[in-house]
Design a protein around this motif. Structure first.
Motif, short mmCIF file in Angstrom:
data_model
loop_
_atom_site.label_atom_id
_atom_site.label_comp_id
_atom_site.label_asym_id
_atom_site.label_seq_id
_atom_site.Cartn_x
_atom_site.Cartn_y
_atom_site.Cartn_z
N PHE A 93 1.00 -1.18 -0.08
CA PHE A 93 0.05 -0.10 0.08
C PHE A 93 0.67 1.22 -0.02
O PHE A 93 1.91 1.22 0.64
CB PHE A 93 -0.93 0.15 1.39
N ASP A 94 0.28 2.34 -0.65
CA ASP A 94 1.07 3.68 -0.83
C ASP A 94 0.45 4.55 0.56
O ASP A 94 -0.64 4.14 1.09
CB ASP A 94 0.82 4.49 -1.95
N LYS A 95 1.32 5.00 1.01
CA LYS A 95 1.10 6.26 2.09
C LYS A 95 -0.15 7.03 1.57
O LYS A 95 -0.01 7.58 0.37
CB LYS A 95 2.10 6.87 2.68
N VAL A 96 -0.80 7.30 2.38
CA VAL A 96 -1.84 8.33 1.92
C VAL A 96 -1.50 9.73 2.22
O VAL A 96 -1.20 9.96 3.44
CB VAL A 96 -3.35 7.74 2.62
N GLY A 97 -1.74 10.57 1.40
CA GLY A 97 -1.26 12.25 1.80
C GLY A 97 -2.67 12.94 2.09
O GLY A 97 -3.83 12.54 1.74
N GLN A 98 -2.41 13.88 2.19
CA GLN A 98 -3.56 14.89 2.54
C GLN A 98 -3.54 16.06 1.40
O GLN A 98 -2.34 16.38 0.86
CB GLN A 98 -3.34 15.87 3.68
N ASN A 99 -4.72 16.01 0.70
CA ASN A 99 -4.90 16.95 -0.60
C ASN A 99 -5.84 18.22 0.00
O ASN A 99 -6.56 17.81 0.79
CB ASN A 99 -5.40 16.12 -1.83
#
Length: 74
Positions: A46-52
Motif C-alpha cells: 500500500f502507498d501512504k495516503v497524503g493529504q490533499n
C-alpha cells in the motif's frame, strides 16, 4: 452546488474539529453506511495516503443578500 463563504467556513470548521472515529461512527450509525469487509489484503503493498487540499483559483461564492448576484430561473 456553490456555497457562500459563511457556509463553507462552517463546514470546514466542522471537519477540522471532528476525529476520524467520530465521523466513522456517525456515517455508519446515523446515516446507515454499510461496511464492506469482504476483501483480502494479505500480501499486498500500500502507498501512504497524503493529504490533499482543494484551493479554487477564484471566489465563486454568492451574496444571497444581493438580488443582482443571484441567477433567476425563467
Amino acid at each position: 452546488m456553490k456555497l457562500n463563504k459563511e457556509i463553507k467556513n462552517r463546514i470546514d470548521q466542522y471537519f477540522d474539529g471532528i476525529e476520524s472515529e467520530e465521523l466513522y461512527s456517525i456515517a455508519f450509525g446515523k446515516y446507515g453506511f454499510i461496511e464492506n469487509i469482504d476483501f483480502e489484503i494479505d500480501n499486498q503493498s500500500f502507498d501512504k495516503v497524503g493529504q490533499n487540499f482543494y484551493c479554487p483559483n477564484s471566489d465563486n461564492s454568492l451574496d444571497t443578500n444581493d438580488m443582482e448576484s443571484l441567477l433567476l430561473a425563467a
